[in-house]
Design a protein around this motif. Structure first.
Motif, PDB file in Angstrom:
ATOM      1  N   PHE A  59      51.243  39.845  46.779  1.00 33.19           N
ATOM      2  CA  PHE A  59      52.293  39.685  46.967  1.00 33.19           C
ATOM      3  C   PHE A  59      54.023  40.476  46.295  1.00 33.19           C
ATOM      4  O   PHE A  59      54.656  41.051  46.737  1.00 33.19           O
ATOM      5  CB  PHE A  59      52.859  38.100  46.347  1.00 33.19           C
ATOM      6  CG  PHE A  59      53.910  37.479  46.340  1.00 33.19           C
ATOM      7  CD1 PHE A  59      54.334  37.042  47.472  1.00 33.19           C
ATOM      8  CD2 PHE A  59      54.412  37.451  45.199  1.00 33.19           C
ATOM      9  CE1 PHE A  59      55.751  36.389  48.218  1.00 33.19           C
ATOM     10  CE2 PHE A  59      56.323  36.717  45.870  1.00 33.19           C
ATOM     11  CZ  PHE A  59      56.356  36.517  46.865  1.00 33.19           C
ATOM     12  N   THR A  60      53.672  41.160  44.843  1.00 33.64           N
ATOM     13  CA  THR A  60      54.730  42.256  44.375  1.00 33.64           C
ATOM     14  C   THR A  60      54.704  43.360  45.051  1.00 33.64           C
ATOM     15  O   THR A  60      55.790  43.729  45.071  1.00 33.64           O
ATOM     16  CB  THR A  60      53.814  42.615  43.359  1.00 33.64           C
ATOM     17  OG1 THR A  60      52.736  43.023  43.473  1.00 33.64           O
ATOM     18  CG2 THR A  60      53.643  41.181  42.219  1.00 33.64           C
ATOM     19  N   PHE A  82      55.537  42.564  48.505  1.00 33.28           N
ATOM     20  CA  PHE A  82      55.693  42.719  49.049  1.00 33.28           C
ATOM     21  C   PHE A  82      57.621  41.893  49.157  1.00 33.28           C
ATOM     22  O   PHE A  82      58.696  42.377  49.753  1.00 33.28           O
ATOM     23  CB  PHE A  82      55.512  41.492  50.312  1.00 33.28           C
ATOM     24  CG  PHE A  82      54.447  42.642  51.430  1.00 33.28           C
ATOM     25  CD1 PHE A  82      54.745  43.759  52.434  1.00 33.28           C
ATOM     26  CD2 PHE A  82      53.411  42.255  50.917  1.00 33.28           C
ATOM     27  CE1 PHE A  82      53.575  43.703  52.827  1.00 33.28           C
ATOM     28  CE2 PHE A  82      52.140  42.636  51.542  1.00 33.28           C
ATOM     29  CZ  PHE A  82      52.309  43.893  52.817  1.00 33.28           C
ATOM     30  N   PHE A  83      57.243  41.923  47.818  1.00 29.67           N
ATOM     31  CA  PHE A  83      59.087  41.081  47.360  1.00 29.67           C
ATOM     32  C   PHE A  83      58.773  41.149  45.629  1.00 29.67           C
ATOM     33  O   PHE A  83      57.690  41.550  44.681  1.00 29.67           O
ATOM     34  CB  PHE A  83      58.836  39.692  47.483  1.00 29.67           C
ATOM     35  CG  PHE A  83      59.817  38.750  47.165  1.00 29.67           C
ATOM     36  CD1 PHE A  83      60.596  38.236  48.060  1.00 29.67           C
ATOM     37  CD2 PHE A  83      60.346  38.337  45.849  1.00 29.67           C
ATOM     38  CE1 PHE A  83      61.936  37.885  47.904  1.00 29.67           C
ATOM     39  CE2 PHE A  83      61.420  37.473  45.675  1.00 29.67           C
ATOM     40  CZ  PHE A  83      62.062  37.314  46.880  1.00 29.67           C
TER      41      PHE A  83
END
Lengths: 319, 301
Positions: free
Chosen positions: B126-127, B129-130
């Motif tokens: 996840f990190t 992309f965000f």
């Protein structure tokens, strides 16, 4: 009664599974703990820090101590009504679009050209040379651009040779985007072509054989066999690129721009940088964070949209 | 037999194909010249007397009045020396941490039948992309008390998720029978990772070392916002001060030395050579590993 016993049984099964999983994988979990600690402190804690965008952040009070912004969208509204908002948005999209328009096809073209070279030594030489600029650091790269663009620099000398006038190209807003995009291509064209060359190596050679029998010349083979063969790779890289549409190389712009070129060079990230680290005055952390969050959300949006379009039209997507 | 036939066919080249080849090679040679010339110019200018550079600007095809003056100036510059020292400290501490965390993450993501793997893997990916962004990260660094310390250059980039994916791909390629038999012999995952996996994925570790190493060597932005003292800045930030910003970092150092003016231009070029040389020197030897790294990354995109 019945449901209760089923629940009990389920929790027993779950307990057994947990124990079994722990016995089997405890070392794996032990290994991942440092990674998770890193992610917690340097990825997820900053994500929590995004709430600064909804607060009136004061450095002396900290995140918890600062009051909420009123209304909650105060800083987003402040950005949208900012006189600089149209300028930075336009510049960001324009520089990004130009980089994609010229910078994205360039390595594909180079890979196609290199692929057509029959002489192995020449091929390797071209590759080695064109990969090289990628390893020049951004600071040095911009330093070189800086000295070449000066009033008495290399570019002015060349311009004079062809009857032009000497000038400082970096101080002239007309040339900023050209300098930015061309130097970007110069630095990355070789490196970015590697991936396409790898994909080219995977194309079935028998197709070329068949095309040759049908009388297709090399240019036609390129258009009808090589390019379609590259398409899935091109699509995936294009989606990834689109997911970064608002992430123009702000580090490079910070190194290249100056007050006289702000009107064409100032992008969202450089603007947030100047808001947070102003030469004088109070840093506007909350507004800057709000703009950064806006930036990230637009990027995620573009990533999802391009991915969806690509999945529908070419059947290849990221997820 | 078949190959001979193909070669014979290739030899029968039509006129159109011939023109195509000539244009192709010409374009590529031109491209190589455009790529090489700026680098060559910088090298030449670094050996050239300042007076020549000022009076004869423009195309430089070879060094004029060969001198090492600019290099002597650069190498005795206190801030350049501290810049080299700082980046070396950062790299020596960072690289082992980088590789260790990347191996752990790669090994974990490659493993099967782990109950909580999906959620942990999601937390890792996840990190990509965000992220919090510039200011939350900056405030975080201040909050953790890392501001103005070299740790602020080491810890925030302790692991790159992209590299962890490269590592996962490499670990997945190791035959399962090897790890299976080690399990049966009673080895734990740490032993398996360091005794069995690491020796087999050495080329990938080389790629990762290169990626991380070049990344550290070339980075400047974090140092410019996380560090306050000039003598803590790594080399690229000193380069920025010399080449781009007319920053006051160097004024005090330059003023005390009249010789500075004599090599003002040439010192720019010599520092470029000095900071780029270490990378460009090892580059031809490791090029194939880099290319390999790109391909591994590409597989999982």
């Amino acid at each position: 009664m019945k449901a209760d016993s089923v629940n009990k049984k389920n929790s027993q099964v779950l307990g057994k599974r947990l124990v079994r999983d722990w016995n089997l994988n405890k070392w794996k979990y032990a290994m991942i703990v440092p990674v998770l600690i890193y992610l917690a402190f340097f990825c997820y804690k900053p994500m929590y820090g995004l709430i600064v965008a909804f607060k009136d952040y004061k450095l002396t009070r900290g995140i918890g101590g600062s009051g909420w912004a009123d209304p909650w969208y105060k800083w987003f509204a402040s950005f949208v009504s900012d006189p600089y908002f149209p300028r930075v948005l336009k510049n960001t999209f324009l520089i990004s679009a130009l980089t994609i328009l010229f910078g994205f096809p360039a390595p594909i073209l180079l890979a196609l050209l290199i692929n057509e070279v029959r002489n192995g030594i020449f091929k390797r030489m071209v590759q080695t040379i064109t990969y090289m600029p990628y390893f020049i650091s951004l600071v040095v790269m911009c330093g070189i651009i800086n000295v070449f663009c000066k009033q008495d620099g290399l570019f002015s000398q060349i311009a004079v040779l062809f009857g032009g006038a000497a000038q400082n190209y970096l101080a002239n807003p007309k040339y900023f985007r050209t300098v930015y995009v061309l130097s970007d291509i110069w630095q990355k064209i070789g490196w970015d072509s590697i991936i396409y060359l790898a994909a080219l190596a995977g194309i079935d050679q028998e197709q070329y054989e068949a095309a040759r029998v049908d009388g297709a010349n090399r240019f036609r083979q390129m258009v009808y066999i090589t390019l379609p063969g590259l398409m899935p790779t091109i699509m995936i890289l294009f989606i990834l690129r689109m997911g970064n549409i608002l992430n123009v190389g702000y580090e490079k712009i910070l190194l290249l721009y100056n007050a006289s070129t702000y009107e064409v060079a100032d992008v969202i990230s450089t603007y947030t940088y100047r808001l947070s680290f102003p030469a004088s005055g109070t840093p506007m952390y909350s507004k800057s964070t709000a703009i950064g969050l806006f930036n990230t959300l637009v990027n995620v949006f573009f990533l999802l949209v391009t991915n969806a379009i690509s999945k529908k039209s070419t059947k290849s997507g990221l997820f | 037999m078949n190959e001979k036939l193909m070669k014979a066919k290739n030899r029968k080249i039509s006129l159109g194909d011939k023109i195509f080849s000539i244009v192709n090679v010409t374009v590529l040679i031109l491209l190589c010249l455009i790529t090489i010339y700026p680098i060559w110019y910088v090298v030449c200018a670094s050996f050239t007397e300042n007076t020549y550079l000022v009076s004869n600007p423009g195309l430089l095809l070879r060094p004029h009045g060969f001198t090492l003056g600019a290099y002597k100036m650069a190498l005795t510059h206190p801030l350049l020396l501290s810049g080299y020292r700082n980046i070396l400290i950062v790299m020596c501490v960072s690289l082992p941490i980088n590789i260790l965390l990347t191996l752990f993450a790669g090994y974990f993501m490659a493993s099967k039948k782990v109950l909580f793997k999906p959620i942990i893997q999601f937390l890792i990916l996840f990190t990509m992309f965000f992220s919090g962004g510039m200011i939350p990260m900056y405030l975080n660094i201040r909050g953790l008390g890392l501001y103005n310390s070299l740790w602020s250059l080491i810890l925030p980039g302790a692991m790159s998720v992209y590299n962890a994916i490269i590592c996962r791909t490499a670990v997945e390629a190791v035959p399962e029978s090897l790890t299976e038999s080690a399990y049966i012999d009673g080895a734990n995952d740490l032993v398996i990772l360091f005794r069995i996996i690491v020796p087999l994925v050495k080329p990938t570790i080389a790629v990762l070392l290169l990626y991380y190493g070049v990344g550290h060597w070339n980075s400047w932005f974090n140092a410019s916002i996380y560090l306050r003292d000039n003598d803590k800045l790594p080399i690229q930030n000193i380069m920025r001060a010399i080449l781009i910003a007319n920053s006051n970092v160097l004024n005090s150092a330059a003023a005390e030395n009249d010789r500075a003016n004599q090599f003002a231009e040439a010192i720019k070029y010599s520092t470029i050579v000095l900071t780029t040389l270490p990378v460009l020197c090892i580059y031809p030897f490791v090029q194939k590993y880099f290319v390999k790294g790109v391909m591994i990354g590409a597989v999982k995109g």
